[in-house]
Design an enzyme around this catalytic site. Structure first.
Site, PDB file in Angstrom:
ATOM      1  N   ARG A  50      -6.782   7.500   9.125  1.00  0.00           N
ATOM      2  CA  ARG A  50      -6.069   6.285   8.711  1.00  0.00           C
ATOM      3  C   ARG A  50      -6.666   5.766   7.411  1.00  0.00           C
ATOM      4  O   ARG A  50      -7.894   5.644   7.301  1.00  0.00           O
ATOM      5  CB  ARG A  50      -6.187   5.211   9.790  1.00  0.00           C
ATOM      6  CG  ARG A  50      -5.402   5.535  11.042  1.00  0.00           C
ATOM      7  CD  ARG A  50      -5.305   4.350  11.965  1.00  0.00           C
ATOM      8  NE  ARG A  50      -6.606   3.984  12.514  1.00  0.00           N
ATOM      9  CZ  ARG A  50      -7.050   4.343  13.725  1.00  0.00           C
ATOM     10  NH1 ARG A  50      -6.272   5.052  14.533  1.00  0.00           N
ATOM     11  NH2 ARG A  50      -8.232   3.968  14.141  1.00  0.00           N
ATOM     12  N   ASP A  52      -6.994   2.645   4.670  1.00  0.00           N
ATOM     13  CA  ASP A  52      -6.873   1.176   4.596  1.00  0.00           C
ATOM     14  C   ASP A  52      -5.864   0.762   3.543  1.00  0.00           C
ATOM     15  O   ASP A  52      -5.491   1.561   2.683  1.00  0.00           O
ATOM     16  CB  ASP A  52      -8.232   0.582   4.183  1.00  0.00           C
ATOM     17  CG  ASP A  52      -9.216   0.557   5.332  1.00  0.00           C
ATOM     18  OD1 ASP A  52      -8.784   0.290   6.464  1.00  0.00           O
ATOM     19  OD2 ASP A  52     -10.404   0.826   5.087  1.00  0.00           O
ATOM     20  N   TYR A 116     -12.460  13.298   0.325  1.00  0.00           N
ATOM     21  CA  TYR A 116     -12.121  12.059  -0.379  1.00  0.00           C
ATOM     22  C   TYR A 116     -12.623  12.121  -1.823  1.00  0.00           C
ATOM     23  O   TYR A 116     -13.624  12.799  -2.112  1.00  0.00           O
ATOM     24  CB  TYR A 116     -12.781  10.849   0.285  1.00  0.00           C
ATOM     25  CG  TYR A 116     -12.091  10.345   1.526  1.00  0.00           C
ATOM     26  CD1 TYR A 116     -11.096   9.376   1.443  1.00  0.00           C
ATOM     27  CD2 TYR A 116     -12.443  10.835   2.789  1.00  0.00           C
ATOM     28  CE1 TYR A 116     -10.470   8.898   2.584  1.00  0.00           C
ATOM     29  CE2 TYR A 116     -11.823  10.366   3.934  1.00  0.00           C
ATOM     30  CZ  TYR A 116     -10.835   9.391   3.823  1.00  0.00           C
ATOM     31  OH  TYR A 116     -10.216   8.919   4.959  1.00  0.00           O
ATOM     32  N   ARG A 203     -16.302   3.938   0.794  1.00  0.00           N
ATOM     33  CA  ARG A 203     -16.334   2.792  -0.115  1.00  0.00           C
ATOM     34  C   ARG A 203     -17.698   2.094  -0.093  1.00  0.00           C
ATOM     35  O   ARG A 203     -18.137   1.561  -1.115  1.00  0.00           O
ATOM     36  CB  ARG A 203     -15.207   1.817   0.223  1.00  0.00           C
ATOM     37  CG  ARG A 203     -13.833   2.387  -0.137  1.00  0.00           C
ATOM     38  CD  ARG A 203     -12.693   1.614   0.495  1.00  0.00           C
ATOM     39  NE  ARG A 203     -12.700   0.225   0.098  1.00  0.00           N
ATOM     40  CZ  ARG A 203     -11.948  -0.719   0.684  1.00  0.00           C
ATOM     41  NH1 ARG A 203     -11.139  -0.395   1.691  1.00  0.00           N
ATOM     42  NH2 ARG A 203     -11.991  -1.957   0.265  1.00  0.00           N
TER      43      ARG A 203
END
Lengths: 250, 250
Positions: A50, A52, A116, A203
């Protein structure tokens, strides 16, 4: 019911992230509405990870069981057609590929590795072209110090200090397989991959690397942050718009 | 009156191109309105090369004579502040640098060389992330054939076949100094530079290179197109959104 694997690109700027929300459009709600228009039945789309609100995807994978069979290419074209209507910003979600997969394939549980990428644009001037697709950092960053710090993140650790308070993972123990910082002119790219990540882990690692790049902390400070097992010991969360879910391996 | 050189980045998606228009916001009108808010007087901003609707800039240069003197950094910060209000999409125009220059500096007439870049994304799937910043070409392109064709464009030629009907240049004779086609995965980048270009010249060359890449025409067909001196002899105009004005040399 035939099971399909969908490869997706999306620009998350106008969306509430992957997950369905009561108060607005999400990637999942736009996809499920497009599928409803094709099948006449409500189905659930599952994703590999998922994202954000504000986090983009170049190669997200979703799986979906449909009440009827489609030629994969027809499903792709049909979904892209309906997504133009179901997405608030037209063309912000694109189905890049569709494949029929065995019943036991599940986008999330079958995933072996997630990749990522985080993009920082490091210059004084504000961003126009990349304002939706990068973190603008105006102070000069030392990408070599950032790269030096990556060694402390790689491997099997308790990542509590880099985990969002709302993280639902049972354990804070994760194995980070790769983390690399590269600079090309004003663009700093951070690439990482692992079997899985905690909520906000990428992050939060990037927010810490930025402090190290700015000279606020030495590269080896990561060791103490991990040892502290306390979110407040690490750097702030980097903004969502610089993060891209790149691809998944199955 | 002090004369300033402004270096600009802009995302042209929501703008009507460089030039002021009676019916909507242009780069020039947004800049001039921001300058009015700083100076209290209407001034005219001149650019090194007017960009059409949809054409982006990474390093456009404008010059402007102001009724009062500013510290360059203050002018830059003030313009960026006011541009947030004067631009329809906030942050779509960014002033990257400001320099005070001699009175005889003129963004257009002092320019020695203009650099443009064109981005094609060559894949089957529709674009989500890059839909505002590239031309989506679904048929496979042979970038080596495209690169082979570039040799026929380079040099001094009559570019009538690659000139928009509304072009205001006195002569169709131009010297193209560089034209290069590179591929990195699905991204094909075409870089070019010259003292100056005819209206739509880059997009018309790219539209022709695309036909060559798709195998519709051989690379050497460019010779006959140039010789024809007829717009209908060459390929179509490539879409504006793939074109970036990169920088100017003075």
């Amino acid at each position: 019911m035939p099971n399909y694997k969908l490869t997706l690109e999306y620009d998350a700027t106008g969306l509430l992230g992957w997950q369905k929300q009561p108060d607005g459009a999400s990637v999942q709600s736009c996809l499920e509405e497009a599928l409803f228009r094709m099948c006449g039945e409500r189905v659930t789309a599952y994703c590999s990870g998922r994202t954000d609100q504000g986090v983009h995807a170049l190669g997200q994978v979703a799986s979906v069981m449909l009440p009827k069979a489609f030629v994969p290419y027809t499903l792709m074209q049909g979904m892209n057609y309906h997504l133009l209507q179901t997405t608030p910003e037209p063309a912000a979600i694109s189905v890049l590929a569709v494949e029929e997969v065995p019943d036991d394939f599940h986008a999330r549980f079958s995933a072996k590795r997630r990749y990522y990428r985080y993009r920082i644009i490091n210059r004084r001037g504000a961003l126009a072209i990349d304002r939706r697709y990068a973190w603008h950092v105006g102070v000069p960053l030392d990408h070599e110090a950032m790269q030096e710090a990556t060694q402390y993140f790689i491997g099997h650790h308790d990542f509590t200090s880099f985990r969002a308070s709302e993280c639902q993972s049972k354990s804070p123990l994760k194995t980070l397989d790769a983390l690399e910082v590269k600079r090309e002119g004003e663009l700093i790219t951070i690439e990482t991959n692992a079997l899985s990540f905690l909520h906000h882990q990428v992050r939060n690692m990037v927010g810490t690397l930025k402090l190290i790049g700015a000279g606020k902390l030495p590269p080896e400070s990561v060791k103490a942050m991990l040892a502290a097992k306390d979110r407040s010991a690490a750097g702030p969360t980097a903004p969502a718009e610089g993060l891209f879910f790149v691809r998944v391996e199955y």
